[in-house]
Design a protein around this motif. Structure first.
Motif, PDB file in Angstrom:
ATOM      1  N   TYR A   1     -10.713   4.455  -2.082  1.00  0.00           N
ATOM      2  CA  TYR A   1      -9.654   3.945  -2.960  1.00  0.00           C
ATOM      3  C   TYR A   1      -9.622   4.785  -4.222  1.00  0.00           C
ATOM      4  CZ  TYR A   1      -7.904   0.937  -6.772  1.00  0.00           C
ATOM      5  OH  TYR A   1      -7.253   0.444  -7.871  1.00  0.00           O
TER       6      TYR A   1
ATOM      7  N   GLU B   1      -7.561   4.792   0.804  1.00  0.00           N
ATOM      8  CA  GLU B   1      -7.659   5.884   1.773  1.00  0.00           C
ATOM      9  C   GLU B   1      -8.191   5.306   3.080  1.00  0.00           C
ATOM     10  OE1 GLU B   1      -6.843   8.983   1.209  1.00  0.00           O
ATOM     11  OE2 GLU B   1      -6.858   9.170  -0.968  1.00  0.00           O
ATOM     12  N   GLY B   2      -7.575   5.650   4.179  1.00  0.00           N
ATOM     13  CA  GLY B   2      -8.121   5.206   5.456  1.00  0.00           C
ATOM     14  C   GLY B   2      -7.302   4.140   6.150  1.00  0.00           C
TER      15      GLY B   2
ATOM     16  N   GLU C   1       0.833  -1.177   0.000  1.00  0.00           N
ATOM     17  CA  GLU C   1       0.000   0.000   0.000  1.00  0.00           C
ATOM     18  C   GLU C   1       0.875   1.236   0.000  1.00  0.00           C
ATOM     19  OE1 GLU C   1      -3.342   1.729  -0.511  1.00  0.00           O
ATOM     20  OE2 GLU C   1      -3.116  -0.407  -0.584  1.00  0.00           O
TER      21      GLU C   1
ATOM     22  N   TRP D   1      -4.129   3.430  -4.410  1.00  0.00           N
ATOM     23  CA  TRP D   1      -3.992   3.356  -2.963  1.00  0.00           C
ATOM     24  C   TRP D   1      -5.367   3.343  -2.290  1.00  0.00           C
ATOM     25  CZ3 TRP D   1      -3.206   7.466  -6.094  1.00  0.00           C
ATOM     26  CH2 TRP D   1      -3.960   8.606  -5.860  1.00  0.00           C
TER      27      TRP D   1
ATOM     28  N   ARG E   1     -18.011   8.270   0.468  1.00  0.00           N
ATOM     29  CA  ARG E   1     -16.728   8.929   0.735  1.00  0.00           C
ATOM     30  C   ARG E   1     -15.587   8.124   0.121  1.00  0.00           C
ATOM     31  NH1 ARG E   1     -17.018   9.937   6.994  1.00  0.00           N
ATOM     32  NH2 ARG E   1     -14.810  10.270   6.610  1.00  0.00           N
TER      33      ARG E   1
END
Length: 158
Positions: A143, A79-80, A54, A77, A140
Protein backbone atom coordinates in the motif's frame (compact mmCIF):
# COMPACT_ATOMS: atom_id res chain seq x y z
CA UNK A 1 -3.92 32.86 16.44
CA UNK A 2 -4.12 29.08 16.19
CA UNK A 3 -3.26 26.91 19.19
CA UNK A 4 -1.38 24.17 17.33
CA UNK A 5 -1.35 21.87 20.37
CA UNK A 6 -5.14 22.05 20.60
CA UNK A 7 -5.45 21.43 16.86
CA UNK A 8 -3.11 18.42 17.09
CA UNK A 9 -5.09 16.92 19.98
CA UNK A 10 -8.36 17.34 18.07
CA UNK A 11 -6.98 15.77 14.87
CA UNK A 12 -5.58 12.83 16.85
CA UNK A 13 -8.88 12.38 18.72
CA UNK A 14 -10.76 12.52 15.42
CA UNK A 15 -8.98 9.36 14.24
CA UNK A 16 -10.71 7.44 17.05
CA UNK A 17 -14.12 8.69 15.89
CA UNK A 18 -13.41 8.74 12.16
CA UNK A 19 -11.99 6.39 9.56
CA UNK A 20 -9.75 4.57 12.04
CA UNK A 21 -12.85 3.60 14.07
CA UNK A 22 -13.82 1.22 11.26
CA UNK A 23 -17.42 0.01 11.56
CA UNK A 24 -17.86 2.26 14.60
CA UNK A 25 -17.56 5.43 12.49
CA UNK A 26 -20.79 7.20 11.57
CA UNK A 27 -20.67 7.65 7.80
CA UNK A 28 -22.86 9.51 5.34
CA UNK A 29 -23.04 8.64 1.66
CA UNK A 30 -23.03 11.81 -0.45
CA UNK A 31 -24.89 12.38 -3.77
CA UNK A 32 -21.50 12.48 -5.57
CA UNK A 33 -20.85 8.89 -4.33
CA UNK A 34 -18.23 9.98 -1.78
CA UNK A 35 -18.40 9.15 1.92
CA UNK A 36 -18.25 11.69 4.73
CA UNK A 37 -17.37 11.11 8.37
CA UNK A 38 -17.93 14.04 10.71
CA UNK A 39 -16.64 14.49 14.25
CA UNK A 40 -17.44 17.45 16.53
CA UNK A 41 -16.02 18.28 19.96
CA UNK A 42 -16.80 21.71 21.40
CA UNK A 43 -15.87 24.45 18.91
CA UNK A 44 -14.04 21.96 16.67
CA UNK A 45 -15.47 19.96 13.74
CA UNK A 46 -13.68 17.64 11.33
CA UNK A 47 -15.12 16.59 7.96
CA UNK A 48 -13.39 13.57 6.45
CA UNK A 49 -14.66 13.17 2.88
CA UNK A 50 -13.30 10.54 0.52
CA UNK A 51 -13.98 8.60 -2.62
CA UNK A 52 -13.41 5.02 -1.57
CA UNK A 53 -12.77 2.03 -3.69
CA UNK A 54 -9.45 1.31 -5.16
CA UNK A 55 -7.55 3.61 -5.45
CA UNK A 56 -9.00 6.22 -3.08
CA UNK A 57 -8.72 9.98 -2.67
CA UNK A 58 -10.04 12.38 -0.10
CA UNK A 59 -9.64 15.30 2.22
CA UNK A 60 -10.00 16.16 5.89
CA UNK A 61 -10.99 19.69 6.87
CA UNK A 62 -10.97 21.02 10.44
CA UNK A 63 -13.31 23.89 11.28
CA UNK A 64 -13.25 25.97 14.45
CA UNK A 65 -16.46 27.82 15.24
CA UNK A 66 -17.59 27.09 11.68
CA UNK A 67 -14.50 28.61 10.04
CA UNK A 68 -12.10 26.42 7.99
CA UNK A 69 -8.77 26.24 9.79
CA UNK A 70 -6.73 23.27 8.56
CA UNK A 71 -6.89 20.58 5.91
CA UNK A 72 -5.14 17.55 4.48
CA UNK A 73 -5.60 15.81 1.12
CA UNK A 74 -4.84 12.15 0.40
CA UNK A 75 -4.43 9.74 -2.50
CA UNK A 76 -3.57 6.06 -2.03
CA UNK A 77 -3.86 2.52 -3.35
CA UNK A 78 -3.24 -1.12 -2.51
CA UNK A 79 -0.65 -3.01 -4.55
CA UNK A 80 -1.63 -6.55 -5.40
CA UNK A 81 -4.72 -8.72 -5.37
CA UNK A 82 -8.21 -7.45 -4.55
CA UNK A 83 -8.61 -10.03 -1.78
CA UNK A 84 -5.83 -8.23 0.18
CA UNK A 85 -7.58 -4.83 0.25
CA UNK A 86 -9.72 -5.47 3.36
CA UNK A 87 -6.77 -6.71 5.45
CA UNK A 88 -4.51 -3.85 4.34
CA UNK A 89 -7.07 -1.16 5.21
CA UNK A 90 -7.85 -2.81 8.57
CA UNK A 91 -4.13 -2.65 9.36
CA UNK A 92 -4.01 1.00 8.23
CA UNK A 93 -6.80 1.82 10.69
CA UNK A 94 -4.78 0.29 13.53
CA UNK A 95 -1.74 2.36 12.52
CA UNK A 96 -3.84 5.56 12.47
CA UNK A 97 -5.04 4.85 16.01
CA UNK A 98 -1.36 5.12 17.00
CA UNK A 99 -0.86 8.58 15.50
CA UNK A 100 1.88 10.51 17.31
CA UNK A 101 0.88 13.51 19.42
CA UNK A 102 3.27 15.93 17.70
CA UNK A 103 2.17 15.07 14.13
CA UNK A 104 -1.20 13.25 14.21
CA UNK A 105 -2.04 13.59 10.52
CA UNK A 106 -1.40 9.90 9.82
CA UNK A 107 0.16 7.06 11.80
CA UNK A 108 3.53 6.77 13.56
CA UNK A 109 6.88 6.54 11.78
CA UNK A 110 6.67 2.75 12.04
CA UNK A 111 4.07 0.27 13.27
CA UNK A 112 4.28 -3.52 12.98
CA UNK A 113 1.86 -6.38 13.41
CA UNK A 114 2.81 -9.83 12.19
CA UNK A 115 3.80 -9.76 8.51
CA UNK A 116 2.69 -6.14 8.04
CA UNK A 117 4.73 -2.99 8.63
CA UNK A 118 3.44 0.60 8.37
CA UNK A 119 5.91 3.39 7.54
CA UNK A 120 5.24 7.12 7.52
CA UNK A 121 7.58 9.92 6.49
CA UNK A 122 6.75 13.62 6.21
CA UNK A 123 8.35 17.01 5.78
CA UNK A 124 7.15 20.08 7.64
CA UNK A 125 5.09 20.73 10.76
CA UNK A 126 1.31 20.55 11.15
CA UNK A 127 1.08 24.11 9.78
CA UNK A 128 2.35 23.05 6.28
CA UNK A 129 3.41 19.52 5.39
CA UNK A 130 3.63 16.74 2.83
CA UNK A 131 4.30 13.08 3.29
CA UNK A 132 4.00 9.50 2.22
CA UNK A 133 2.81 6.42 4.07
CA UNK A 134 3.35 2.82 3.04
CA UNK A 135 2.44 -0.66 4.22
CA UNK A 136 4.83 -3.52 3.55
CA UNK A 137 3.87 -7.19 3.67
CA UNK A 138 6.88 -9.40 4.27
CA UNK A 139 9.09 -6.43 3.32
CA UNK A 140 7.37 -5.86 -0.04
CA UNK A 141 5.10 -2.89 -0.91
CA UNK A 142 1.39 -3.56 -0.32
CA UNK A 143 0.00 0.00 0.00
CA UNK A 144 1.14 3.57 -0.72
CA UNK A 145 -0.50 6.95 -0.09
CA UNK A 146 0.61 10.53 -0.55
CA UNK A 147 -0.71 13.38 1.56
CA UNK A 148 -0.26 17.13 2.01
CA UNK A 149 -1.88 19.96 3.90
CA UNK A 150 -1.73 22.60 6.57
CA UNK A 151 -3.43 25.74 7.81
CA UNK A 152 -5.93 27.43 5.48
CA UNK A 153 -7.73 30.78 5.29
CA UNK A 154 -5.32 32.60 7.65
CA UNK A 155 -5.29 36.10 6.10
CA UNK A 156 -8.05 37.29 8.42
CA UNK A 157 -6.06 36.34 11.57
CA UNK A 158 -4.11 39.61 11.72
Amino acid sequence: MVDMGELARFVRDSHRHGYAAGQGAVTRREPDRSTTIEHTAGDWTLHDNFFGGEPYGGRMVVFRRGRPLWMAVFYGWVEGADDEVTAIYAFLRRALLNAPEAFPVRGPETFMDGRLEYRNTHQGPLERFRGEEAILRDGRPAYVAWYAGGLVDRRGDA
